[in-house]
Design an enzyme around this catalytic site. Sequence first.
Site, short mmCIF file in Angstrom:
data_model
loop_
_atom_site.label_atom_id
_atom_site.label_comp_id
_atom_site.label_asym_id
_atom_site.label_seq_id
_atom_site.Cartn_x
_atom_site.Cartn_y
_atom_site.Cartn_z
CB SER A 13 -12.50 -2.29 -9.13
OG SER A 13 -13.81 -2.53 -8.65
CE1 TYR B 28 -11.60 1.07 -4.66
CE2 TYR B 28 -13.13 0.27 -6.31
CZ TYR B 28 -12.07 0.05 -5.47
OH TYR B 28 -11.48 -1.19 -5.43
#
Length: 293
Positions: free
Chosen positions: A143, A156
């Site tokens: 990401s 995350y």
Amino acid sequence: MAMNPLLDGKVAVVTGAASGIGLATVERFVEEGARVVAADFREDAGRALAERFPGVVRFERCDVTRLDELRAAIDAAAMHFGGLDILFSNAGHGGSQAGVESFDAQGWDDTFALLLRAIAAGASYAVPHMKRRGGGAIVNTSSISALQAGYAPLAYSVAKAGVLHYTRVAAAELSAHRIRINAVVPGFIATGIFGHSLGLGEDDARQLAAKVAERSGAANPIGRSGRPRDIADAVVYLSSDAAGFVTGTHITVDGGITMGPRHSWDPETPGPIGQALGLTRAEIEARRAAAKR
């Protein structure tokens, strides 16, 4: 199927296959000639996907945090399609929302189990199958939150940074076996992950994803919203022989959002000095023009 399919005869496993980036990748893999084990915990959506592509896509119910289910899904590729050439480790969600001061140990562990441990475990289960085929390709979903702060919650973001480093280190170890490992780094892609992170149900998450797709174009220098297929196209490349000299690295597919701060690409946004002075870019240009007279 494509005229000259990039993945003709290949067998792939895709985790998180029933929606979003995973679904788009299954579709692209099939277009490029691959047979696919679609692994996901959403049984209705997974079975519907297999019914769309009979004999080409097989659904395996799989929660990747349950390592026995993950191993079974990967083994299913060899059992039903004769081997394994490609693993796309993609399953994920937003994870713990806690920050530094509100650290949540269980949420941290659960997030890492899903986003990082499952990637390492999946590779370990895939490698023996790939060695029997003389090589293979593994692609992991990271990401842009792994590259910069401000795009996702703490756990995350750190887990996704771990995905990038795992990819480098694992690629070095497995290069002798002709097994390539790379990562894809999505930007702001309209999927259900935003709604799921907010605790929304499947239908509400899908509706929110549609709103994100409609409105997020202005956030990207490229001028449109990111689509799951944008990521799937990069995964197809990394999985194919066209990327045969590419390993231990990543491809960022983000519409340019990480190229620099907004003022570097948006002519309407003032730079840091203008922001500090409370001036728009137009006001700054007007003052410069006045100073030249």
